[in-house]
Design a protein around this motif. Sequence first.
Motif, short mmCIF file in Angstrom:
data_model
loop_
_atom_site.label_atom_id
_atom_site.label_comp_id
_atom_site.label_asym_id
_atom_site.label_seq_id
_atom_site.Cartn_x
_atom_site.Cartn_y
_atom_site.Cartn_z
N LEU A 154 0.82 -1.20 0.00
CA LEU A 154 0.00 0.00 0.00
C LEU A 154 0.86 1.26 0.00
O LEU A 154 0.55 2.23 -0.69
CB LEU A 154 -0.93 0.00 1.22
N LEU A 155 1.94 1.22 0.75
CA LEU A 155 2.87 2.37 0.79
C LEU A 155 3.35 2.72 -0.62
O LEU A 155 3.34 3.89 -1.03
CB LEU A 155 4.05 2.03 1.70
N HIS A 156 3.77 1.71 -1.36
CA HIS A 156 4.28 1.97 -2.71
C HIS A 156 3.16 2.31 -3.69
O HIS A 156 3.39 3.06 -4.66
CB HIS A 156 5.10 0.77 -3.20
N ALA A 157 1.98 1.79 -3.46
CA ALA A 157 0.84 2.16 -4.30
C ALA A 157 0.52 3.64 -4.12
O ALA A 157 0.23 4.35 -5.09
CB ALA A 157 -0.37 1.30 -3.95
N LEU A 158 0.57 4.11 -2.89
CA LEU A 158 0.35 5.53 -2.61
C LEU A 158 1.47 6.38 -3.19
O LEU A 158 1.24 7.49 -3.70
CB LEU A 158 0.22 5.77 -1.11
N GLU A 159 2.67 5.86 -3.11
CA GLU A 159 3.83 6.59 -3.64
C GLU A 159 3.68 6.87 -5.13
O GLU A 159 4.12 7.92 -5.63
CB GLU A 159 5.09 5.77 -3.38
N GLN A 160 3.04 5.95 -5.86
CA GLN A 160 2.82 6.16 -7.29
C GLN A 160 1.95 7.38 -7.56
O GLN A 160 1.97 7.96 -8.64
CB GLN A 160 2.17 4.91 -7.91
N HIS A 161 1.22 7.79 -6.53
CA HIS A 161 0.37 8.99 -6.64
C HIS A 161 0.96 10.16 -5.84
O HIS A 161 0.26 11.11 -5.52
CB HIS A 161 -1.04 8.66 -6.15
N GLN A 162 2.24 10.05 -5.52
CA GLN A 162 2.99 11.06 -4.78
C GLN A 162 2.37 11.36 -3.41
O GLN A 162 2.33 12.50 -2.96
CB GLN A 162 3.16 12.34 -5.60
N ILE A 163 1.91 10.30 -2.76
CA ILE A 163 1.48 10.37 -1.37
C ILE A 163 2.50 9.58 -0.57
O ILE A 163 2.73 8.39 -0.85
CB ILE A 163 0.07 9.79 -1.17
N TYR A 164 3.11 10.21 0.41
CA TYR A 164 4.23 9.59 1.11
C TYR A 164 3.87 9.33 2.57
O TYR A 164 3.59 10.25 3.33
CB TYR A 164 5.47 10.48 1.01
N VAL A 165 3.88 8.05 2.95
CA VAL A 165 3.54 7.62 4.30
C VAL A 165 4.62 6.64 4.76
O VAL A 165 5.61 6.42 4.08
CB VAL A 165 2.15 6.96 4.34
N SER A 166 4.40 6.03 5.93
CA SER A 166 5.37 5.08 6.47
C SER A 166 4.65 3.81 6.90
O SER A 166 3.46 3.82 7.22
CB SER A 166 6.10 5.70 7.67
N SER A 167 5.42 2.72 6.94
CA SER A 167 4.86 1.46 7.42
C SER A 167 5.44 1.08 8.78
O SER A 167 5.31 -0.04 9.24
CB SER A 167 5.15 0.32 6.42
N GLY A 168 6.09 2.04 9.44
CA GLY A 168 6.66 1.78 10.76
C GLY A 168 7.73 2.79 11.07
O GLY A 168 7.72 3.90 10.55
N SER A 169 8.69 2.41 11.91
CA SER A 169 9.80 3.30 12.24
C SER A 169 10.62 3.58 11.00
O SER A 169 10.96 2.67 10.25
CB SER A 169 10.69 2.66 13.30
N ALA A 170 10.94 4.85 10.78
CA ALA A 170 11.69 5.22 9.58
C ALA A 170 13.05 4.55 9.53
O ALA A 170 13.60 4.31 8.47
CB ALA A 170 11.86 6.74 9.53
N CYS A 171 13.61 4.24 10.69
CA CYS A 171 14.94 3.63 10.74
C CYS A 171 14.91 2.17 10.33
O CYS A 171 15.94 1.55 10.16
CB CYS A 171 15.53 3.77 12.15
#
Length: 390
Positions: free
Chosen positions: A311-328
């Motif tokens: 889902l993260l990468h699906a959103l990225e294709q529409h230039q929506i940037y989220v996270s799936s957990g700790s950025a590290c």
Amino acid sequence: MKEVYLDNAATTKPLDLTIEAVSTVMRDYYGNPSSLHKKGIEAENKIKECTTYFANVLGCTEDEIYYTSGGTESNNLAILGTAWAYHKVGKRILTTAIEHPSVGDVFKHLETQGFEVLVIPVDEKGYIGEKFLEEAINEDTTLVSIMHVNNEIGTIQDIERIGKLIKTKNPKTFFHVDAVQSFTKVPISVRKAQIDLLSISGHKFYGPRGVGLFYKSKKVRVLNQLHGGGQQKNLRSGTENVPAIYGMYVAARYAMENQQTLLASYLEAKTYLAEHILGEIEETYLNGDTIDKSAPHILNIGFKDVRAEVLLHALEQHQIYVSSGSACASNKVAKSGTLAALGLKDQALDSAIRFSFSKDITKEDLDYCIDILKKQVALLRKFTLGGKKR
């Protein structure tokens, strides 16, 4: 195509004020703050200006403020430095099940070095077991490390009550707080909460990356982890990054002076997005405490039968940037230790998305995100996690 950045718990976009401040100091205050000549003194005075401000905000003295490369270094310095400084007094150290890796992994390392590590469990909303904490503290307990605001689910620990509990049980036990996600967003006073050590990172509140703050009470002895020129009272050797420190100071001033407006905007965006996702997309659920009781800038939602990474990468294709957990750790295929500690099982651990907010998010941005989410979740749910049709 619209760009919507909803990963502000990972890092924020620096303010123009921050960029200008960093540039000015790099250009005009380039002296080494350890040098005795005029240019060095000018640079040193810039650091003093920052230190005076941070000491006032935190409620401590100026000689208790140190500068680091960020939250990770501050956490490592606090934990390693204190544990080894007092290892002959006692080797029992405590932390929680939902810490950032820059805390949790340090405790795992110390366990291999012969320290007795006790991990405090949390409930389904992420609050620590205070009874467990109280019973675990004994005369050999030298350090307790607890994060103020959880970076994945936004749970806010009552650090004043926790600090009082620790000091009542053993006044000689030191209390470290990872305040990376809370500074400028949730009130904190090191004196009121009886905090001995505190970590802050500049890029979480519109400051530069690569700079952080470390508070150490004068009553705590911490072994330095870097050896060299003896800067910062010999605790943290290395020439101070004056431009970054000043940029962090400028960003902190902005965030604190506009705190009420900023927090209201974060909470408004969080509430709006949560209500629409939970109300309009089936089989979604909130991770952590309720919207109004958790940190205003962090929202964690699970999407049943949808892999978070997909889902993260699906959103990225529409230039929506989220996270799936700790950025590290979000670039690794790994389950969230925080969500597992809440009691989530199997697929639920792999379906959570973190949305985190900044001053720049508009209602139009959120509506765009909601629209794309509805379409992408519906599309992805046509397939099982293994890629087969239902």
